[in-house]
Design an enzyme around this catalytic site. Sequence first.
Site, PDB file in Angstrom:
ATOM      1  N   GLY A  41       8.476 -24.602  -3.399  1.00  0.00           N
ATOM      2  CA  GLY A  41       7.170 -22.914  -3.911  1.00  0.00           C
ATOM      3  C   GLY A  41       7.815 -22.308  -5.400  1.00  0.00           C
ATOM      4  O   GLY A  41       9.156 -22.327  -5.314  1.00  0.00           O
ATOM      5  N   LEU A  44       7.102 -16.625  -8.610  1.00  0.00           N
ATOM      6  CA  LEU A  44       7.815 -15.620  -9.084  1.00  0.00           C
ATOM      7  C   LEU A  44       9.020 -15.457  -8.090  1.00  0.00           C
ATOM      8  O   LEU A  44      10.081 -16.184  -7.886  1.00  0.00           O
ATOM      9  CB  LEU A  44       7.582 -14.601  -9.024  1.00  0.00           C
ATOM     10  CG  LEU A  44       6.619 -13.718  -9.973  1.00  0.00           C
ATOM     11  CD1 LEU A  44       6.182 -12.588 -10.104  1.00  0.00           C
ATOM     12  CD2 LEU A  44       7.089 -14.329 -11.240  1.00  0.00           C
ATOM     13  N   GLY A  46      10.258 -18.475  -5.588  1.00  0.00           N
ATOM     14  CA  GLY A  46      11.055 -19.472  -5.545  1.00  0.00           C
ATOM     15  C   GLY A  46      11.591 -19.634  -7.234  1.00  0.00           C
ATOM     16  O   GLY A  46      12.734 -20.464  -7.416  1.00  0.00           O
ATOM     17  N   HIS A 267      -7.690  -5.138  -0.199  1.00  0.00           N
ATOM     18  CA  HIS A 267      -7.194  -4.389  -1.074  1.00  0.00           C
ATOM     19  C   HIS A 267      -8.819  -3.155  -1.767  1.00  0.00           C
ATOM     20  O   HIS A 267      -9.679  -4.206  -1.703  1.00  0.00           O
ATOM     21  CB  HIS A 267      -6.851  -5.153  -2.150  1.00  0.00           C
ATOM     22  CG  HIS A 267      -6.581  -4.296  -3.327  1.00  0.00           C
ATOM     23  ND1 HIS A 267      -7.768  -3.823  -4.445  1.00  0.00           N
ATOM     24  CD2 HIS A 267      -5.117  -4.449  -4.476  1.00  0.00           C
ATOM     25  CE1 HIS A 267      -6.640  -3.498  -4.809  1.00  0.00           C
ATOM     26  NE2 HIS A 267      -5.308  -4.110  -5.306  1.00  0.00           N
ATOM     27  N   ARG A 338      -3.190   2.072  -0.302  1.00  0.00           N
ATOM     28  CA  ARG A 338      -4.687   0.599  -0.362  1.00  0.00           C
ATOM     29  C   ARG A 338      -5.399   0.413   0.758  1.00  0.00           C
ATOM     30  O   ARG A 338      -6.327   0.648   1.190  1.00  0.00           O
ATOM     31  CB  ARG A 338      -4.123  -1.049  -1.001  1.00  0.00           C
ATOM     32  CG  ARG A 338      -3.791  -0.826  -2.175  1.00  0.00           C
ATOM     33  CD  ARG A 338      -3.060  -2.290  -1.768  1.00  0.00           C
ATOM     34  NE  ARG A 338      -2.725  -2.296  -3.661  1.00  0.00           N
ATOM     35  CZ  ARG A 338      -2.179  -3.245  -4.469  1.00  0.00           C
ATOM     36  NH1 ARG A 338      -2.237  -4.032  -3.293  1.00  0.00           N
ATOM     37  NH2 ARG A 338      -1.953  -3.303  -5.110  1.00  0.00           N
ATOM     38  N   ARG A 464       2.020  -3.064   2.177  1.00  0.00           N
ATOM     39  CA  ARG A 464       2.225  -3.028   1.171  1.00  0.00           C
ATOM     40  C   ARG A 464       2.073  -2.177  -0.302  1.00  0.00           C
ATOM     41  O   ARG A 464       0.596  -2.511  -0.600  1.00  0.00           O
ATOM     42  CB  ARG A 464       2.346  -4.261   0.625  1.00  0.00           C
ATOM     43  CG  ARG A 464       2.910  -4.706  -1.186  1.00  0.00           C
ATOM     44  CD  ARG A 464       3.079  -6.214  -1.412  1.00  0.00           C
ATOM     45  NE  ARG A 464       1.857  -6.595  -1.667  1.00  0.00           N
ATOM     46  CZ  ARG A 464       0.976  -6.399  -3.076  1.00  0.00           C
ATOM     47  NH1 ARG A 464       1.431  -5.587  -3.890  1.00  0.00           N
ATOM     48  NH2 ARG A 464       0.317  -7.212  -3.368  1.00  0.00           N
TER      49      ARG A 464
END
Length: 671
Positions: A41, A44, A46, A267, A338, A464
């Site tokens: 991966g 961002l 990895g 979302h 969210r 999150r």
Amino acid sequence: MSILDSKTPEGPLADKWTNHKNKIDLVNPANKRNIDVIVVGTGLAGGSAAATLAELGYNVKTFCYQDSPRRAHSIAAQGGINAAKNYQGDGDSSYRLFYDTVKGGDYRSRESNVYRLAEVSGNIIDQCVAQGVPFAREYGGLLDNRSFGGVLVSRTFYAKGQTGQQLLLGAYSAMNRQINRGKIKPYNRHEMLDIVKVDGKARGIIARDLVTGAIERHSAHAVVLATGGYGNVFFLSTNAMGSNVTAAWRAHRRGAYFANPCYTQIHPTCIPVSGDHQSKLTLMSESLRNDGRIWVPKSLEDAQAIREGKRKPTELSEEERDYYLERRYPAFGNLVPRDVASRAAKERCDAGFGVNKTGEAVYLDFATAIQRYGKETALIEHISNPSDEEIKKLGAAVIENKYGNLFQMYEKIVDENPYKTPMMIYPAVHYTMGGLWVDYNLQTTIEGCYAAGEANFSDHGANRLGASALMQGLADGYFVLPYTIGDYLSKDIRTGKISTETPEFDQAEKDVNDRIQKLMGGAGTHSVDYYHKKLGKIMWNKCGMSRNAQGLSEAIDEIAVLRKDFWENVKIPGVANSMNPELEKAGRVADFLELGELFAKDALDRNESCGGHFREESVEQSGEQKGEALRDDENFKYVSAWEYKGEPKDALLHKEELTFDNIELKTRSYK
Ligand SMILES: Cc1cc2nc3c(=O)[nH]c(=O)nc-3n(C[C@H](O)[C@H](O)[C@H](O)COP(=O)(O)OP(=O)(O)OC[C@H]3O[C@@H](n4cnc5c(N)ncnc54)[C@H](O)[C@@H]3O)c2cc1C
């Protein structure tokens, strides 16, 4: 069942990470040159991990299925990245970012990890600025911030609506420096299909070259999985089409526990589904909620008239509109988290107030912001008595500056001008908080196998907060893993190169080949997408925005039946030893068909509502919180970590008990 040890260091919360770093073992530079690390991966998480590990001196091999790390799904991130810099002087601090994140996740995350995340968040911004990431700046040249849901400060750094892309360019250029130095060997267009364990430790992977179809063995002293999230188990999501669970699932089958699979973020601001032909949903960034106001008509008659095209939203007066988030949550208004915003939209639409043909859409309206900005600009520019038209034009220009590319994207997809008529939005699957269970060092339950970014479960609890995924991925990759993995690798300085000519590699390669042959061997009739769509429907209807015991039990059975049918009747054209995108998809959907069942089992086990996991049986019945999610701290204050035992329904539950020594456990209210 066992109780899992998170290996959280002792000591006061704010000192844990520093003390830990001071005590863990280091590898000297000469020894680092003899140690190999595989990073699967190159998004961002990895990309940042690979670049940093190579900079430190380790020999790194990276793997991604795209033709370039530059195209990882992280590129899609629009809105921004959080950091507790307090540039606005509005009271932000590491503690507040920590507090907001734990509360936002409905008290289902590990305090120590979240505090560390908040602590290193400022470093991420410095690192990225040094790389040349063009964050938005204020007039005076300082970095600008905006707000995201669930917080009362402005701590989100952004680069227009392309923050992920700019951050990824930074990480990719850091990787490129190491590729040029020969410290990173990139294997693009390669898919990891299994992890290889030797004496219980992760010592390599089996990968398929997606261009030639060749199956390859790669060894290393440690393996990092930074393979992103699994929202596509729902078929329709805002994720890139290729996002999948395969790497994590293959590791799960080899002994890595899978944590909280049912925690999914839906979302609130996505372009609504328009029909059965779709294979992808589009996000309208949460940043739009800084200026957009969400509403539906107050009366059912108006909602119906709008659906039938007899009235236009712009014809409704203020009194005829229900700004339901501002009404229900006056303290946070349109910037509630969210999960809260999504459920509120669903509630209004289920009650008949939806505004598009399917009845599943609400408005996101910029008229007020356009007016406000227009008047402000007129004042600044000394325009006396501006006309209504002038004000709108000036205001629209400000909005365009902030969100221009998002407005353009909306207009291209929906064919309506959002400067003139409110956007229509509806919740869609977006992010998965669940993932591989990791300890404080980001190590999974397989020794030497680490997980970073969206692929692990570590920091976000049951929901999150916006702009926290980029922060977590980069924290893991730039600032956490490079230390913790060194501690593990310090025991490997005398091990020498790991051979790929061992029975363990033979067996893993054979397993991969057998599975591919099985997939190709079916004389079936249905395409891979046929099964993926069916799975998605079960997931959305029974494991989606609200869940109940009956639906979840049905989902477990239905997914098992669908999986059996898949293996008997899927049809994959082409051959295995060549490029074959259908075969790639089939392998991923086969894994989704197992994950989906575990997902439902996990959701069934968790008979409480928390964050994005809303159980209809667990709802506040009275008082100020009536109708809101009802957590059950007495019985469910734990991380669920599932051990693979064959059929997903037979998975064994292990628990990590969560403790809250630095935050008071209370009802999560945004009113
Ligand atoms: C539309 C959208 C907008 C978003 N906006 C924001 C935002 O503004 N702020 C924010 O904080 N978050 C945002 N997010 C969430 C955030 O983008 C992701 O959570 C984050 O980028 C994930 O990064 P990652 O490095 O963990 O994984 P990814 O970027 O998904 O990278 C996964 C990598 O793993 C590789 N891979 C996967 N499986 C295999 C395999 N089997 N073999 C080999 N390679 C494999 C892929 O090739 C890729 O390189 C957004 C998400 C979406 C969908």
